[in-house]
Design an enzyme around this catalytic site. Structure first.
Site, PDB file in Angstrom:
ATOM      1  N   TYR A  76       0.855  -1.104   0.105  1.00 46.35           N
ATOM      2  CA  TYR A  76      -0.134  -0.042   0.033  1.00 46.35           C
ATOM      3  C   TYR A  76       0.934   1.038  -0.046  1.00 46.35           C
ATOM      4  O   TYR A  76       2.180   1.263   0.138  1.00 46.35           O
ATOM      5  CB  TYR A  76      -0.963  -0.092   1.321  1.00 46.35           C
ATOM      6  N   ARG A  78       6.957   3.847  -5.722  1.00 48.89           N
ATOM      7  CA  ARG A  78       7.396   3.057  -4.460  1.00 48.89           C
ATOM      8  C   ARG A  78       6.472   1.939  -4.277  1.00 48.89           C
ATOM      9  O   ARG A  78       6.608   0.818  -3.994  1.00 48.89           O
ATOM     10  CB  ARG A  78       7.372   3.762  -3.159  1.00 48.89           C
ATOM     11  N   LYS A 129       6.545  -1.606   1.508  1.00 45.76           N
ATOM     12  CA  LYS A 129       5.456  -1.115   2.494  1.00 45.76           C
ATOM     13  C   LYS A 129       4.180  -1.952   2.225  1.00 45.76           C
ATOM     14  O   LYS A 129       3.431  -1.786   1.462  1.00 45.76           O
ATOM     15  CB  LYS A 129       5.139   0.275   1.684  1.00 45.76           C
ATOM     16  N   GLU A 168      13.532   3.216  12.979  1.00 41.82           N
ATOM     17  CA  GLU A 168      12.539   4.227  12.538  1.00 41.82           C
ATOM     18  C   GLU A 168      11.077   3.946  13.517  1.00 41.82           C
ATOM     19  O   GLU A 168      10.981   3.072  14.166  1.00 41.82           O
ATOM     20  CB  GLU A 168      11.891   3.990  10.975  1.00 41.82           C
TER      21      GLU A 168
HETATM   22  N1  PMP Z   1       8.327   4.428   8.148  1.00 43.58           N
HETATM   23  C1  PMP Z   1       7.258   3.517   8.265  1.00 43.58           C
HETATM   24  C2  PMP Z   1       7.459   2.417   8.864  1.00 43.58           C
HETATM   25  C3  PMP Z   1       6.015   4.330   7.675  1.00 43.58           C
HETATM   26  O1  PMP Z   1       4.970   3.506   7.796  1.00 43.58           O
HETATM   27  C4  PMP Z   1       6.080   5.382   7.048  1.00 43.58           C
HETATM   28  C5  PMP Z   1       4.792   6.152   6.549  1.00 43.58           C
HETATM   29  N2  PMP Z   1       4.388   5.841   5.532  1.00 43.58           N
HETATM   30  C6  PMP Z   1       7.117   6.216   7.096  1.00 43.58           C
HETATM   31  C7  PMP Z   1       8.507   5.559   7.610  1.00 43.58           C
HETATM   32  C8  PMP Z   1       7.280   7.732   6.553  1.00 43.58           C
HETATM   33  O2  PMP Z   1       7.161   7.517   4.846  1.00 43.58           O
HETATM   34  P1  PMP Z   1       6.683   8.680   4.234  1.00 43.58           P
HETATM   35  O3  PMP Z   1       7.425   9.801   4.340  1.00 43.58           O
HETATM   36  O4  PMP Z   1       7.067   8.058   2.796  1.00 43.58           O
HETATM   37  O5  PMP Z   1       5.238   8.771   4.333  1.00 43.58           O
END
Ligand code: PMP
Length: 288
Positions: free
Chosen positions: A31, A50, A149, A182
Site C-alpha cells: 500500500y 514506491r 510497504k 524508524e
Molecule cells: N516508516 C514507516 C514504517 C512508515 O509506515 C512511514 C509512513 N508511510 C514512514 C516511515 C514515512 O514514510 P513517508 O515519508 O513516505 O510517508
C-alpha cells in the site's frame, strides 16, 4: 464516501472484499499513503513508484499502469469532493483458496480510500510530541524488508501497543543490532551541534518520501547532514529530534522516553518545516 474498488467507484457501505482475499488471510499485499493539498496529491509519482517497487519485491503484478493509478486517485478525490485528503492506495494479492502459493490468486484486489484530511493539533508542532524507543525490534531486512510497504503491519502494531502503554505518541524501533531504525509510521531525525542525522536505509527502514524531501531541503539550505547508524544514546543527547511522514510532514519531539529534548520546536526543525511547507506550495502551483 466513495471508494475505488478494482475498476469502479462504489459507496463506502458497498465497498467489500472477500474473506478469501489473501490480504485478509495473510496480510499479503502492499500500500501507499498520500496527502493531498488544495486538490493536488503531493509527490504522487514518487508514491506510485514506491508502490510498484513494493509490489515487485513481493512478486505482485499491478493490474494498472502508473498513469492509470494517478487517474484513479484523482477520480476518487473528485467523487468525494475533496481538496485536502488522506489517501490510501491498497493492493492485495486477491481472492484465492487457502494456501500460500501466490498463484492461487490470479487477480489482485485494488482499492483507493480517500478521506478528508484531519489536521493534527497545532500544539504538536509548537511543543513537540513524546516518543518512546520500544523493545519491539524492527523487522530484520533479510526476513521482511521494511522497504516493502506491506499490508503485513504486525511488527509496527506491536511497537505501537508498547509505545501507547508507555504514554508515547509514536514508538521508535531499533533494528536487531540495536541501531535506531524508524517509527511505526514515521522516519526519525535528530540534530546535534547543528548537524542533521537520520538512520541510513541499510539499517532496515522504509525510505520515506518525506525523508528524501527533507534531505533535499537540507542540501539546498546548506544544512550539514549525515545518514548512518546511531544508538539510542545519540537520540537522548540530541539538541533537537523530529519525526517525518507524508501526513505529519515534520513533527518535533519534546521527549524521548524520559529524556526531555526541548519543550519548543528547535531552530533547525523549524527551518526545515517552514521550507517543507514552502516546497508543498510550490508543488501545488506546478501540478494544479
Ligand atoms: N516508516 C514507516 C514504517 C512508515 O509506515 C512511514 C509512513 N508511510 C514512514 C516511515 C514515512 O514514510 P513517508 O515519508 O513516505 O510517508
Amino acid at each position: 464516501m466513495m471508494v475505488y474498488l478494482n475498476n469502479k467507484l462504489v459507496p463506502q457501505n458497498k465497498a467489500f472484499i472477500s474473506v478469501f482475499d489473501h490480504g485478509f488471510l495473510y496480510g499479503d499485499g502492499v500500500y501507499e499513503t498520500l496527502r493531498a493539498y488544495s486538490g493536488v496529491a503531493f509527490k504522487l509519482d514518487e508514491h506510485i513508484e514506491r508502490l510498484f517497487r513494493s509490489a515487485e519485491m513481493i512478486g505482485l503484478k499491478v493490474s494498472k499502469s502508473h498513469e492509470g493509478i494517478k487517474r484513479a486517485v484523482y477520480k476518487t478525490m473528485k467523487a468525494n469532493n475533496q481538496k485536502s485528503a488522506f489517501i490510501r492506495i491498497n493492493i492485495s494479492r486477491g481472492i484465492g483458496p487457502i494456501g500460500l502459493d501466490t498463484e492461487l490468486c490470479p487477480k489482485p484486489t485494488f482499492a483507493i480510500i480517500s478521506n478528508t484530511f484531519k489536521e493534527y493539533p497545532g500544539e504538536f508542532y509548537k511543543m513537540g510530541v513524546k516518543i518512546a524507543i520500544v523493545n519491539v525490534r524492527r523487522n530484520l531486512r533479510d526476513a521482511l524488508n521494511p522497504m516493502i510497504k506491506s499490508l503485513n503491519f504486525l511488527n509496527n502494531i506491536l511497537a505501537n501497543i508498547e509505545g501507547k502503554n508507555r504514554g508515547a505518541y509514536e514508538a521508535v524501533m531499533l533494528n536487531y543490532k540495536g541501531y535506531v531504525a524508524e517509527g511505526t509510521t514515521s522516519n526519525i531525525f535528530f540534530v546535534k551541534n547543528s548537524i542533521l542525522y537520520t538512520p541510513a536505509i541499510d539499517v532496515g527502514i522504509l525510505d520515506g518520501i518525506t525523508r528524501y524531501v527533507i534531505l533535499d531541503i537540507a542540501r539546498e539550505l546548506g544544512i550539514k547532514y549525515k545518514d548512518g547508524r546511531f544508538t539510542r544514546e545519540g537520540i537522548y543527547s540530541a539538541d533537537e529530534v523530529f519525526i517525518s511522514s507524508t501526513t505529519r510532514e515534520i513533527m518535533p519531539v519534546s521527549h524521548v522516553d524520559n529524556v526531555k529534548i526541548g519543550t519548543k520546536i528547535g531552530r533547525i526543525t523549524k527551518t526545515l518545516l517552514t521550507a517543507y511547507r514552502k516546497k508543498v506550495e510550490e508543488y501545488i502551483e506546478e501540478h494544479r
